[in-house]
Design an enzyme around this catalytic site. Structure first.
Site, PDB file in Angstrom:
ATOM      1  N   GLN A 167      46.943  46.766  68.883  1.00 34.44           N
ATOM      2  CA  GLN A 167      46.687  45.787  70.237  1.00 34.44           C
ATOM      3  C   GLN A 167      47.994  45.792  70.935  1.00 34.44           C
ATOM      4  O   GLN A 167      48.964  44.954  70.412  1.00 34.44           O
ATOM      5  CB  GLN A 167      46.194  44.508  70.056  1.00 34.44           C
ATOM      6  CG  GLN A 167      45.750  43.644  71.439  1.00 34.44           C
ATOM      7  CD  GLN A 167      45.447  42.198  71.245  1.00 34.44           C
ATOM      8  OE1 GLN A 167      45.764  41.534  70.241  1.00 34.44           O
ATOM      9  NE2 GLN A 167      44.869  41.716  72.475  1.00 34.44           N
ATOM     10  N   ALA A 169      46.622  39.943  65.338  1.00 30.94           N
ATOM     11  CA  ALA A 169      47.737  40.451  66.249  1.00 30.94           C
ATOM     12  C   ALA A 169      48.395  39.178  66.992  1.00 30.94           C
ATOM     13  O   ALA A 169      49.098  39.511  67.658  1.00 30.94           O
ATOM     14  CB  ALA A 169      47.061  41.344  67.300  1.00 30.94           C
ATOM     15  N   GLU A 215      36.748  26.808  76.545  1.00 31.89           N
ATOM     16  CA  GLU A 215      38.269  26.661  75.807  1.00 31.89           C
ATOM     17  C   GLU A 215      38.834  25.358  76.220  1.00 31.89           C
ATOM     18  O   GLU A 215      38.623  24.897  77.442  1.00 31.89           O
ATOM     19  CB  GLU A 215      39.229  27.854  76.276  1.00 31.89           C
ATOM     20  CG  GLU A 215      38.819  29.035  75.630  1.00 31.89           C
ATOM     21  CD  GLU A 215      38.786  28.970  74.099  1.00 31.89           C
ATOM     22  OE1 GLU A 215      39.763  28.592  73.422  1.00 31.89           O
ATOM     23  OE2 GLU A 215      37.593  29.078  73.602  1.00 31.89           O
ATOM     24  N   ARG A 222      55.254  29.987  66.043  1.00 33.20           N
ATOM     25  CA  ARG A 222      55.415  28.719  65.397  1.00 33.20           C
ATOM     26  C   ARG A 222      55.877  28.704  64.084  1.00 33.20           C
ATOM     27  O   ARG A 222      56.287  27.651  63.310  1.00 33.20           O
ATOM     28  CB  ARG A 222      54.138  27.838  65.679  1.00 33.20           C
ATOM     29  CG  ARG A 222      54.407  27.161  66.950  1.00 33.20           C
ATOM     30  CD  ARG A 222      52.972  26.504  67.114  1.00 33.20           C
ATOM     31  NE  ARG A 222      51.831  27.211  67.607  1.00 33.20           N
ATOM     32  CZ  ARG A 222      50.686  26.631  67.180  1.00 33.20           C
ATOM     33  NH1 ARG A 222      50.591  25.287  66.972  1.00 33.20           N
ATOM     34  NH2 ARG A 222      49.508  27.405  67.454  1.00 33.20           N
ATOM     35  N   LYS A 238      61.696  41.513  24.064  1.00 36.44           N
ATOM     36  CA  LYS A 238      61.264  42.452  25.068  1.00 36.44           C
ATOM     37  C   LYS A 238      60.700  43.731  24.383  1.00 36.44           C
ATOM     38  O   LYS A 238      61.410  44.178  23.454  1.00 36.44           O
ATOM     39  CB  LYS A 238      62.362  42.673  26.188  1.00 36.44           C
ATOM     40  CG  LYS A 238      62.225  43.770  27.208  1.00 36.44           C
ATOM     41  CD  LYS A 238      63.141  44.590  27.424  1.00 36.44           C
ATOM     42  CE  LYS A 238      63.327  45.879  26.510  1.00 36.44           C
ATOM     43  NZ  LYS A 238      64.330  46.761  26.794  1.00 36.44           N
ATOM     44  N   ALA A 285      73.666  37.018   6.039  1.00 38.79           N
ATOM     45  CA  ALA A 285      74.034  36.386   7.218  1.00 38.79           C
ATOM     46  C   ALA A 285      75.283  37.071   7.564  1.00 38.79           C
ATOM     47  O   ALA A 285      76.123  37.574   6.884  1.00 38.79           O
ATOM     48  CB  ALA A 285      74.159  35.050   7.112  1.00 38.79           C
ATOM     49  N   SER A 343      70.973  34.802   9.245  1.00 41.22           N
ATOM     50  CA  SER A 343      71.313  34.446  10.700  1.00 41.22           C
ATOM     51  C   SER A 343      72.595  35.231  11.361  1.00 41.22           C
ATOM     52  O   SER A 343      73.420  35.827  10.588  1.00 41.22           O
ATOM     53  CB  SER A 343      71.793  33.273  10.516  1.00 41.22           C
ATOM     54  OG  SER A 343      70.946  32.183  10.087  1.00 41.22           O
TER      55      SER A 343
HETATM   56  C1  UD1 Z   1      40.510  30.737  69.295  1.00 43.26           C
HETATM   57  C2  UD1 Z   1      39.315  30.463  70.219  1.00 43.26           C
HETATM   58  C3  UD1 Z   1      39.046  29.167  70.168  1.00 43.26           C
HETATM   59  C4  UD1 Z   1      38.483  28.683  68.608  1.00 43.26           C
HETATM   60  C5  UD1 Z   1      39.984  28.837  67.963  1.00 43.26           C
HETATM   61  C6  UD1 Z   1      39.743  28.641  66.515  1.00 43.26           C
HETATM   62  C7  UD1 Z   1      39.097  32.074  71.949  1.00 43.26           C
HETATM   63  C8  UD1 Z   1      39.549  32.524  73.369  1.00 43.26           C
HETATM   64  N1  UD1 Z   1      39.290  31.067  71.594  1.00 43.26           N
HETATM   65  O1  UD1 Z   1      41.318  30.036  70.433  1.00 43.26           O
HETATM   66  O2  UD1 Z   1      37.463  29.065  70.867  1.00 43.26           O
HETATM   67  O3  UD1 Z   1      38.161  27.565  68.753  1.00 43.26           O
HETATM   68  O4  UD1 Z   1      40.400  30.557  68.261  1.00 43.26           O
HETATM   69  O5  UD1 Z   1      41.054  28.714  65.907  1.00 43.26           O
HETATM   70  O6  UD1 Z   1      38.881  33.100  71.302  1.00 43.26           O
HETATM   71  N2  UD1 Z   1      44.561  37.426  68.517  1.00 43.26           N
HETATM   72  C9  UD1 Z   1      44.709  38.626  68.703  1.00 43.26           C
HETATM   73  N3  UD1 Z   1      44.848  39.117  69.821  1.00 43.26           N
HETATM   74  C10 UD1 Z   1      45.091  38.231  71.048  1.00 43.26           C
HETATM   75  C11 UD1 Z   1      44.828  37.228  70.576  1.00 43.26           C
HETATM   76  C12 UD1 Z   1      44.301  36.721  69.610  1.00 43.26           C
HETATM   77  O7  UD1 Z   1      44.542  39.423  67.570  1.00 43.26           O
HETATM   78  O8  UD1 Z   1      45.489  38.837  71.844  1.00 43.26           O
HETATM   79  C13 UD1 Z   1      44.139  36.687  67.114  1.00 43.26           C
HETATM   80  C14 UD1 Z   1      44.936  35.830  66.567  1.00 43.26           C
HETATM   81  O9  UD1 Z   1      46.069  36.587  65.751  1.00 43.26           O
HETATM   82  C15 UD1 Z   1      44.138  34.909  65.720  1.00 43.26           C
HETATM   83  C16 UD1 Z   1      42.691  34.808  66.380  1.00 43.26           C
HETATM   84  O10 UD1 Z   1      43.007  36.043  67.286  1.00 43.26           O
HETATM   85  O11 UD1 Z   1      43.832  35.412  64.331  1.00 43.26           O
HETATM   86  C17 UD1 Z   1      42.594  33.637  67.336  1.00 43.26           C
HETATM   87  O12 UD1 Z   1      43.856  33.615  68.308  1.00 43.26           O
HETATM   88  P1  UD1 Z   1      44.538  32.147  68.666  1.00 43.26           P
HETATM   89  O13 UD1 Z   1      45.591  32.487  69.846  1.00 43.26           O
HETATM   90  O14 UD1 Z   1      45.078  31.488  67.727  1.00 43.26           O
HETATM   91  O15 UD1 Z   1      43.140  31.669  69.323  1.00 43.26           O
HETATM   92  P2  UD1 Z   1      42.991  30.223  70.033  1.00 43.26           P
HETATM   93  O16 UD1 Z   1      43.705  30.192  71.440  1.00 43.26           O
HETATM   94  O17 UD1 Z   1      43.619  29.250  69.097  1.00 43.26           O
END
Ligand code: UD1
Ligand code: CA
Length: 457
Positions: free
Chosen positions: A73, A10, A152, A15, A350, A422, A404
């Site tokens: 979500q 989600a 975190e 970025r 083809k 040809a 040809s």
């Molecule tokens: C998360 C971990 C962190 C870990 C890192 C590794 C938590 C709180 N932190 O951090 O410990 O080192 O991943 O990359 O879990 N996502 C959702 N819904 C949300 C939030 C996130 O589906 O509400 C999904 C994102 O799409 C992604 C994954 O969860 O696939 C991780 O989310 P991201 O925001 O990258 O987590 P980090 O803050 O980097």
């Protein structure tokens, strides 16, 4: 015990700076999410749930073939909140594995090792040693090395930030316990999010052991947040393909200049691939195939001892043993070449079946055609297969010789061992063993003079 996999997908992917949801960007020929889905499927999961959010409908409609439960979500309130959305999918006695939809290169063997840690009821956590752990949750351990919790980065003390063991986010645990701990998550932290990582501290508080295993390398657990990371993982994926092909006995003139976007099967040894070749979809290569620079092959079968000269494009074709193709040849879908066929430069085929040892060496278009064995098709020959509305077939029987610059206006048959003069336009069947030609007889006008330039008055 059933295995249920929850894929978190989600993320907004801001970025990436893209109109396309992040998990639909591709590594190789598959989207990030489909890589993770395939891994899940190969683990024989009983249920796969995908938590989607931003741009979610686009994700669902781009991947309708995934046998997964899609869970929305609506608000992005953290990884714990994301898993909560799938909570009522989870059976109490299931083994639950959490994966990230933007981590495409995770290896099956690693996940199997992780799942192995949970058989005694422990929580299994995949961690990674990081030279630069910036941005990752850190694994906080006690005196005896036991896991205590995950902190975190934004909530960590300077001492905790100095820890180099990072959380990959990938974990496996019992379904009933997961649901209990999810219901106890709070969002009193620096980001105001429900952290899935807090489940670890709750497990420890409940006296449930947390066991860890490390990923083999960082690339395997890297997520994609921007296009540079996407490009990096593409290179990692390609390097792995190159290694695999070389191990199977293929010489790569430069492993860094081959791209595989699909599944390549190597059926024999000692093939050699020059630089800047792209292999797409399902490609099979026989033994001793030589592929020149700049060749693109998609969904095709290439027989033993075939030579493909530079800059040829082959799509949905089958190329028999010992054929020589190119340079600059184009084999389009449903081209079937027998053994030892020669297709030369600027030749397009083809939906053409060409039997053994026939030659189409220069500047020709052969489409909707059946060409027999030992046929020679001269330069500039064209099958006129299309009347603007319908397509018709051209049949050229064994041993025929097409001079040809001939146009064969389909439907038309050139008989066995026939010769076409040809420059002919063939609109009616040409009988076997005879010379057929349709051009105007050559004529010389005696006494003809070139006009002279008029004198300006
Ligand atoms: C998360 C971990 C962190 C870990 C890192 C590794 C938590 C709180 N932190 O951090 O410990 O080192 O991943 O990359 O879990 N996502 C959702 N819904 C949300 C939030 C996130 O589906 O509400 C999904 C994102 O799409 C992604 C994954 O969860 O696939 C991780 O989310 P991201 O925001 O990258 O987590 P980090 O803050 O980097
Ligand atoms: Ca991340």
């Amino acid at each position: 015990m059933s295995l249920e996999i929850i894929i978190l997908a989600a993320g907004q992917g801001t970025r990436m700076r893209s109109a396309l949801p992040k998990v639909l960007h591709r590594v190789g020929h598959l989207s990030l999410l489909e890589h993770v889905y395939r891994l899940s499927a190969s683990l024989a999961a009983d249920k796969i749930s995908i938590v989607y959010g931003h741009g979610g409908e686009a994700v669902r409609s781009a991947l309708p073939h995934l046998a997964a439960t899609w869970v929305e979500q609506k608000e992005r309130l953290g990884t714990g909140h994301a898993v909560m959305q799938a909570a009522d999918q989870i059976a109490d006695d299931a083994s639950v594995l959490i994966l990230y939809g933007d981590v495409p290169l995770l290896q099956q063997s690693t996940v199997e090792r992780l799942l192995g840690l949970t058989v005694d009821g422990s929580v299994g956590l995949l961690t990674v040693q990081l030279a630069n752990p910036h941005g990752y949750g850190r694994i906080v351990r006690g005196q005896a090395g036991e896991v205590l919790r995950i902190v975190e980065e934004r909530d960590a003390t300077p001492e905790e930030r100095a820890i180099h063991e990072g959380n990959t986010g990938i974990l496996a645990l019992n379904g009933g316990r997961l649901k209990r701990w999810l219901s106890r998550l709070e969002n009193r932290n620096a980001q105001g999010e429900y952290y899935l990582t807090d489940v670890i501290g709750l497990a420890v508080a409940d006296g449930v052991a947390v066991r860890t295993t490390e990923a083999d390398g960082i690339d395997e657990v890297l997520g994609v947040n921007d296009r540079q990371q996407l490009a990096h993982l593409e290179r990692v994926h390609q390097a792995a393909w190159a290694v695999r092909l070389m191990r199977e006995g293929v010489t790569l003139r430069d492993p860094a200049r081959l791209d595989v976007r699909g599944d390549v099967q190597i059926l024999g040894q000692d093939s050699e691939i020059d630089v800047n070749v792209i292999l797409e979809g399902a490609v099979q290569l026989g033994a001793r195939v030589r592929i020149g620079p700049g060749v693109v092959i998609r969904d095709s079968v290439i027989g033993d001892d075939v030579e493909i000269l530079p800059h040829s494009i082959i799509e949905r074709a089958s190329v028999g043993a010992g054929c020589r193709i190119g340079p600059f040849a184009r084999l389009r879908p449903d081209t079937l070449l027998g053994e030892g066929v020669h297709i030369g430069n600027f030749v397009e085929l083809k939906k053409a079946r060409v039997a053994g040892h026939s030659k189409i060496n220069h500047l020709s278009y052969v489409g909707d055609a059946r060409v027999g064995a030992g046929v020679n098709i001269g330069a500039g020959t064209i099958t006129c297969n299309y009347d603007g509305a319908n397509k018709f077939e051209t049949v050229i029987e064994d041993g025929a010789f097409i001079g040809s610059d001939t146009q064969l206006v389909a439907p038309v048959t050139v008989g066995r061992n026939a010769t076409i003069g040809a420059g002919s336009t063939i609109t009616k069947d040409a009988p076997p063993d005879a010379l057929t030609l349709s051009r105007v007889r050559q004529l010389t006008v005696d006494g003809w003079r070139r006009p002279l330039k008029r004198q300006e008055g």
